[in-house]
Design a protein around this motif. Structure first.
Motif, PDB file in Angstrom:
ATOM      1  N   PRO A 181      36.071  51.083  35.563  1.00 33.73           N
ATOM      2  CA  PRO A 181      37.100  51.189  36.731  1.00 33.73           C
ATOM      3  C   PRO A 181      36.424  51.408  37.930  1.00 33.73           C
ATOM      4  O   PRO A 181      36.730  50.672  38.919  1.00 33.73           O
ATOM      5  N   SER A 182      35.578  52.515  38.216  1.00 36.94           N
ATOM      6  CA  SER A 182      35.163  52.677  39.357  1.00 36.94           C
ATOM      7  C   SER A 182      34.111  51.567  39.774  1.00 36.94           C
ATOM      8  O   SER A 182      34.046  51.457  40.999  1.00 36.94           O
ATOM      9  N   TYR A 183      33.259  51.224  39.008  1.00 41.40           N
ATOM     10  CA  TYR A 183      32.273  50.098  39.592  1.00 41.40           C
ATOM     11  C   TYR A 183      32.919  48.963  39.677  1.00 41.40           C
ATOM     12  O   TYR A 183      32.812  47.744  40.564  1.00 41.40           O
ATOM     13  N   PHE A 184      34.192  48.341  38.603  1.00 46.84           N
ATOM     14  CA  PHE A 184      34.540  47.352  38.658  1.00 46.84           C
ATOM     15  C   PHE A 184      35.469  46.976  39.937  1.00 46.84           C
ATOM     16  O   PHE A 184      35.450  46.111  40.802  1.00 46.84           O
ATOM     17  N   SER A 185      35.988  48.188  40.654  1.00 48.65           N
ATOM     18  CA  SER A 185      36.717  47.907  42.024  1.00 48.65           C
ATOM     19  C   SER A 185      35.632  47.681  43.036  1.00 48.65           C
ATOM     20  O   SER A 185      36.187  47.326  44.142  1.00 48.65           O
ATOM     21  N   GLN A 186      34.478  48.039  42.713  1.00 53.71           N
ATOM     22  CA  GLN A 186      33.390  47.768  44.009  1.00 53.71           C
ATOM     23  C   GLN A 186      32.708  46.318  44.138  1.00 53.71           C
ATOM     24  O   GLN A 186      32.548  45.786  45.129  1.00 53.71           O
ATOM     25  N   TRP A 187      33.058  45.281  42.911  1.00 48.59           N
ATOM     26  CA  TRP A 187      32.575  44.174  42.701  1.00 48.59           C
ATOM     27  C   TRP A 187      33.714  43.156  42.617  1.00 48.59           C
ATOM     28  O   TRP A 187      33.488  41.940  42.967  1.00 48.59           O
ATOM     29  N   TYR A 188      34.587  43.546  42.113  1.00 48.68           N
ATOM     30  CA  TYR A 188      35.583  42.626  41.615  1.00 48.68           C
ATOM     31  C   TYR A 188      36.748  42.531  42.869  1.00 48.68           C
ATOM     32  O   TYR A 188      37.227  43.655  43.265  1.00 48.68           O
ATOM     33  N   PRO A 189      37.179  41.441  43.282  1.00 48.93           N
ATOM     34  CA  PRO A 189      38.175  41.381  44.439  1.00 48.93           C
ATOM     35  C   PRO A 189      39.491  41.905  43.997  1.00 48.93           C
ATOM     36  O   PRO A 189      40.146  41.368  43.135  1.00 48.93           O
ATOM     37  N   LEU A 212      42.647  46.110  24.347  1.00 47.52           N
ATOM     38  CA  LEU A 212      42.954  44.741  24.294  1.00 47.52           C
ATOM     39  C   LEU A 212      44.524  44.962  24.428  1.00 47.52           C
ATOM     40  O   LEU A 212      45.295  45.923  24.162  1.00 47.52           O
ATOM     41  N   GLY A 213      45.072  44.003  25.620  1.00 44.80           N
ATOM     42  CA  GLY A 213      46.286  44.318  25.779  1.00 44.80           C
ATOM     43  C   GLY A 213      46.752  44.991  26.993  1.00 44.80           C
ATOM     44  O   GLY A 213      47.664  45.162  27.642  1.00 44.80           O
ATOM     45  N   GLY A 214      45.489  45.814  27.398  1.00 44.41           N
ATOM     46  CA  GLY A 214      45.656  46.994  28.538  1.00 44.41           C
ATOM     47  C   GLY A 214      45.802  46.141  29.902  1.00 44.41           C
ATOM     48  O   GLY A 214      45.556  44.952  29.975  1.00 44.41           O
ATOM     49  N   LYS A 215      46.288  46.881  30.742  1.00 48.50           N
ATOM     50  CA  LYS A 215      46.805  46.448  32.180  1.00 48.50           C
ATOM     51  C   LYS A 215      45.614  46.759  33.189  1.00 48.50           C
ATOM     52  O   LYS A 215      44.944  47.654  33.066  1.00 48.50           O
ATOM     53  N   ILE A 216      45.282  45.787  34.054  1.00 44.28           N
ATOM     54  CA  ILE A 216      44.388  46.193  35.082  1.00 44.28           C
ATOM     55  C   ILE A 216      45.367  45.731  36.444  1.00 44.28           C
ATOM     56  O   ILE A 216      45.790  44.802  36.600  1.00 44.28           O
ATOM     57  N   ASP A 217      45.169  46.793  37.339  1.00 38.10           N
ATOM     58  CA  ASP A 217      45.954  46.607  38.652  1.00 38.10           C
ATOM     59  C   ASP A 217      45.131  46.059  39.609  1.00 38.10           C
ATOM     60  O   ASP A 217      44.053  46.389  39.943  1.00 38.10           O
ATOM     61  N   PHE A 218      45.593  45.139  40.681  1.00 35.08           N
ATOM     62  CA  PHE A 218      45.335  44.515  41.694  1.00 35.08           C
ATOM     63  C   PHE A 218      45.961  44.997  43.071  1.00 35.08           C
ATOM     64  O   PHE A 218      47.215  44.919  42.796  1.00 35.08           O
ATOM     65  N   ASP A 219      45.718  44.831  44.054  1.00 36.57           N
ATOM     66  CA  ASP A 219      46.120  44.862  45.332  1.00 36.57           C
ATOM     67  C   ASP A 219      45.460  43.959  46.369  1.00 36.57           C
ATOM     68  O   ASP A 219      44.162  44.119  46.642  1.00 36.57           O
ATOM     69  N   ASP A 220      46.375  42.983  46.726  1.00 36.94           N
ATOM     70  CA  ASP A 220      45.353  41.902  47.659  1.00 36.94           C
ATOM     71  C   ASP A 220      45.371  42.712  49.177  1.00 36.94           C
ATOM     72  O   ASP A 220      44.939  41.764  49.963  1.00 36.94           O
ATOM     73  N   GLY A 221      45.596  44.083  49.337  1.00 32.34           N
ATOM     74  CA  GLY A 221      45.440  44.356  50.717  1.00 32.34           C
ATOM     75  C   GLY A 221      46.328  43.905  51.894  1.00 32.34           C
ATOM     76  O   GLY A 221      46.439  44.405  52.750  1.00 32.34           O
ATOM     77  N   GLU A 222      47.203  43.168  51.401  1.00 25.64           N
ATOM     78  CA  GLU A 222      48.409  42.867  52.315  1.00 25.64           C
ATOM     79  C   GLU A 222      49.829  42.903  51.597  1.00 25.64           C
ATOM     80  O   GLU A 222      50.653  42.268  52.127  1.00 25.64           O
ATOM     81  N   GLY A 223      49.969  43.962  51.070  1.00 21.49           N
ATOM     82  CA  GLY A 223      51.271  44.247  50.593  1.00 21.49           C
ATOM     83  C   GLY A 223      51.435  43.872  49.250  1.00 21.49           C
ATOM     84  O   GLY A 223      52.607  44.267  48.464  1.00 21.49           O
ATOM     85  N   THR A 224      50.584  43.145  48.617  1.00 26.87           N
ATOM     86  CA  THR A 224      51.119  42.382  47.189  1.00 26.87           C
ATOM     87  C   THR A 224      50.304  43.225  45.996  1.00 26.87           C
ATOM     88  O   THR A 224      48.930  43.176  46.175  1.00 26.87           O
ATOM     89  N   THR A 225      50.867  43.610  45.047  1.00 27.36           N
ATOM     90  CA  THR A 225      50.380  44.073  43.877  1.00 27.36           C
ATOM     91  C   THR A 225      50.493  43.569  42.675  1.00 27.36           C
ATOM     92  O   THR A 225      51.618  43.006  42.724  1.00 27.36           O
ATOM     93  N   TYR A 226      49.754  43.544  41.887  1.00 27.49           N
ATOM     94  CA  TYR A 226      50.364  42.554  40.574  1.00 27.49           C
ATOM     95  C   TYR A 226      49.193  43.222  39.549  1.00 27.49           C
ATOM     96  O   TYR A 226      48.115  44.010  39.957  1.00 27.49           O
ATOM     97  N   GLN A 227      49.427  42.979  38.208  1.00 28.92           N
ATOM     98  CA  GLN A 227      48.675  43.199  37.228  1.00 28.92           C
ATOM     99  C   GLN A 227      48.091  42.051  36.470  1.00 28.92           C
ATOM    100  O   GLN A 227      48.788  40.873  36.515  1.00 28.92           O
ATOM    101  N   GLY A 228      46.813  42.296  35.854  1.00 30.07           N
ATOM    102  CA  GLY A 228      46.375  41.369  34.957  1.00 30.07           C
ATOM    103  C   GLY A 228      46.429  41.890  33.620  1.00 30.07           C
ATOM    104  O   GLY A 228      46.749  43.371  33.249  1.00 30.07           O
TER     105      GLY A 228
END
Length: 160
Positions: free
Chosen positions: A37-45, A55-71
């Motif tokens: 996760p610490s490397y992933f956040s450095q290269w993945y938008p 498998l089935g685990g969540k990945i959290d994202f934040d677009d920097g403009e107030g929208t958060t979502y999960q993959g």
């Protein structure tokens, strides 16, 4: 910097950008960098560094403009395969050891072809940074977005 350009493919009404990169490391080491996760956040938008690596685990994202979502993780086979769904988009990263190098195939499958050029240029830059991380070089984001969009406008026009 890498100059391995991506290619665009169409299948079943969807589009896939495909990139290949080669690393002078074993698959275990490359897989660790891709999924840590610490490397992933450095290269993945928009990655936040929050990842439940299963498998089935969540990945959290934040677009920097107030929208958060999960993959959610759809494929996980250490040290060869990491895939997840982000909205309607699918990301698939496969690793194959080829002699002394690890071959990575990065595929982003999506619906809207109009985003292909911008998306290809963006991934190209992100994968250049991933290359820097894997090879333990200092991270330096190149100021080459406009040039890459120009290159991909030409490349994808002839392949699509």
């Amino acid at each position: 910097m890498m100059n391995d350009y991506g290619t665009l493919h169409k299948s079943n009404g969807r589009y896939a950008l495909r990139f290949e990169r080669f690393f002078p490391h074993n698959t275990e080491d490359v897989f660790h960098v891709i999924t840590n996760p610490s490397y992933f956040s450095q290269w993945y938008p928009f990655a936040t560094g929050e990842m439940d690596l299963r498998l089935g685990g969540k990945i959290d994202f934040d677009d920097g403009e107030g929208t958060t979502y999960q993959g959610n993780i759809t494929d996980l086979e250490e040290p060869y395969l990491f895939g997840f769904r982000e909205g309607d988009d699918l990301i698939n990263i496969s690793l194959v050891e080829q002699g002394e190098v690890c071959r990575m195939v990065f595929t982003h499958t999506f619906n809207d072809e109009s985003w292909a050029v911008n998306t290809a240029a963006g991934w190209h830059r992100c994968l250049d940074v991933l290359d820097q991380i894997v090879n333990r070089h200092p991270i330096k984001w190149q100021d080459n977005s406009a040039k890459l969009r120009e290159i991909y406008s030409e490349l994808l026009k002839t392949e699509g």
